[in-house]
Design an enzyme around this catalytic site. Sequence first.
Site, PDB file in Angstrom:
ATOM      1  N   ASP A 141     -16.024  -0.384   4.848  1.00 22.63           N
ATOM      2  CA  ASP A 141     -16.322   1.156   4.927  1.00 22.63           C
ATOM      3  C   ASP A 141     -15.010   1.598   4.546  1.00 22.63           C
ATOM      4  OD1 ASP A 141     -17.061   3.693   6.089  1.00 22.63           O
ATOM      5  OD2 ASP A 141     -18.438   2.611   7.120  1.00 22.63           O
ATOM      6  N   HIS A 201     -18.996   5.831   1.348  1.00 21.33           N
ATOM      7  CA  HIS A 201     -18.019   5.032   2.457  1.00 21.33           C
ATOM      8  C   HIS A 201     -17.309   3.930   1.752  1.00 21.33           C
ATOM      9  CE1 HIS A 201     -19.778   6.605   6.367  1.00 21.33           C
ATOM     10  NE2 HIS A 201     -20.708   6.622   5.697  1.00 21.33           N
ATOM     11  N   GLU A 239     -25.399   8.090   3.584  1.00 22.20           N
ATOM     12  CA  GLU A 239     -24.585   9.113   3.882  1.00 22.20           C
ATOM     13  C   GLU A 239     -23.520   9.288   2.549  1.00 22.20           C
ATOM     14  OE1 GLU A 239     -23.477  10.049   8.234  1.00 22.20           O
ATOM     15  OE2 GLU A 239     -22.455   8.307   7.400  1.00 22.20           O
TER      16      GLU A 239
HETATM   17  C1  ACM Z   1     -24.905   5.583  10.047  1.00 27.17           C
HETATM   18  O1  ACM Z   1     -24.685   5.833  11.082  1.00 27.17           O
HETATM   19  N1  ACM Z   1     -24.444   6.456   9.177  1.00 27.17           N
HETATM   20  C2  ACM Z   1     -25.812   4.449   9.439  1.00 27.17           C
END
Ligand code: ACM
Length: 674
Positions: free
Chosen positions: A179, A256, A312
């Site tokens: 991440d 991410h 995201e």
């Molecule tokens: C997440 O909580 N962005 C999968």
Amino acid sequence: MRKPKTPWLLIVALCLCSCTATEPLSVIPYPQHAERKSGVFLPEGANGNSMNARMLDSISLLPYNEMKTELSRYGITVSLEDSLAGVVSEEGYRLSVSKDGVRIRAISQTGAFYAMGTLSQLYEDGGFPCVEITDWPRFKYRGMHLDVSRHFKSKEFVMKQLDAMARYKLNRFHWHLTDGAGWRIEIDRYPELTGIAAWRPYPDWKSWWNGGRKYCTADHPDADGGYYTKEDVREIVQYAAQRHITVIPEIEMPGHSEEVLAVYPELSCSGEPYVNSELCVGKEATFEFLENVLSEVMELFPSEYIHIGGDEAAHEGWKSCPDCQLRIKEEGLGDEAGLQGYLVRRIEAFLNRHGRKLIGWDEILRDSVNSSSVIMAWRGLQYGADAVKSGHDVIMTPGDYCYIDAYQDAPFTQPEARGGYLTLEKTYSFEPVPDTLSSEEQARYIGIQSNLWCEYISTEDYTEYMLYPRVLSIAETAWTSSGQKDWRRFRKNVIEETDYLKLAGYNPFDIRKEKGERPEASRPEEHLAVGKKIEYVQPFSPYYPAGGETALVDGVRGGWTYADGRWQGFINRDVDVIIDLGEDTDIHYIGAEFMQLIGPWLWQPAEVIISVSEDGQEFAELSRQFTDVPKDADELIFRTYAWEGEVSARYVRYNALNNKIKNGCLFTDEIIVR
Ligand code: ACM
Ligand code: ZN
């Protein structure tokens, strides 16, 4: 002379016997069918050694034949059979404990392992209570997720959590290895991922996030972080397999990915480090990188499924990137969302060519992935239903029930967490499968999972505190049919398990100390404006309507979290409402409460103006107040802005001004008039 037994004693004795026979077992997750019998089995080896739960646990890890031989020394027999009447899963078992011994029958070694796990939990005072159990899991995927990017966790710590997972019959460890906050797995071809992207010159995630988000080398004097070597990963995968757990690695893409782009900026749209969050999908180098990484990952993880994230992604850099725009044009993808789909489908094809399947967060539903790919629904129940309707298997992990990084008790009693409020009882109440779906669609719900994101969870002790006991709720919902679940029994068993976990060296939250929901939210608030007409001069956010047009005059107060459907949100707007009390009314109090929590961008109002009117046109100001809460106060803060005095009026206007922070929100739950 012995006194004859009195009838009174007889009654007590009879009662004790029958209570014991019907008393629920202390087992989590609770078996599908369990019948207590009278008596206990006291296992004793030929050498006079008695067997205990700890020995049973270690014997359960042995290869089948050795396990069988060891157990037989203590009067415990195990057999594997082609089928067992009434057992509908390969992971099921039958466990019979009589005064003379224990008999375990299972279809697979996993079933025998789970039978021994149940037996181990039944152990008490040197023996096992006599019982007949027939048991199998409701779901085949029973997961626990752990984010080791935001704060690294040691190999030993991960193994300790695998022990707990096995105890609660969880069988999938979703390892969030990469991440923006740190890359945690050694990849030979890309040494900078662990040479730099695994280290931050800050003591924790929060100071990194607020302090520039840079990475450093391991030998930097303030370096914090770490990674798993390939040898560590092999050890963990094997340790998990011994406990009938599959480890599913997650390699995040295309969002991410700040840590990757910091050390390999040529994979970003700008070509510069510390600029983009998403990998550039226009450049072939990105696919070369991802395929090389995934090839090394597949060598380490035998799991059929590989998780590729997909959540995201903001697509910001893609909009002005010539490579991304060219790809969109040449492939006829339409827009940036289409470009994300292109990446996900290419990676899916790559995994499929290597005999693996893809799991992604529910955003990948937009990407026209093939039906072999599994959707992990995190944004809500509806995403699960959408997934099964489009032919996918789904794993349910909706934030409202499964995101155990939220506070588990009143926030003022807890260490800082993400926000939100998710109690043990709420996690236990989770029913993942809507009964409105067809049986074919329902069958595509393959499981559930708890997710622990670790932005605020910087120590291993605190990690366990957040995991336990809420993971036990998820474990029981994953294993035990909904009709067999029972909150009161579960809570009692959790208390016993909490003691066990403490003795075993874990750091669980103790549910006996629970303070519970915000007192205001526990009962309706009676006041003069309840049920009265309200006019919104500025609208509330459609994302946070609470009870809609009547939310601020319905007597319903909010709880500890803004997302509980009781707090009404105003994004980039003021709260400006006029309440019509219907007639001239004597008023001595007008007030409303606001929540500040800057993680999700909630602030106190800059200023609150309270006024009244006879006719709804001309308003007389009663009070004007400025907040005393600083904008950078980052704990959860509630503040009431009220006027008190004596006035007679029909209309009340409550106007709370937004503090002008871009996209900032005001959240309030009720305008109280007395
Ligand atoms: C997440 O909580 N962005 C999968
Ligand atoms: Zn690009």
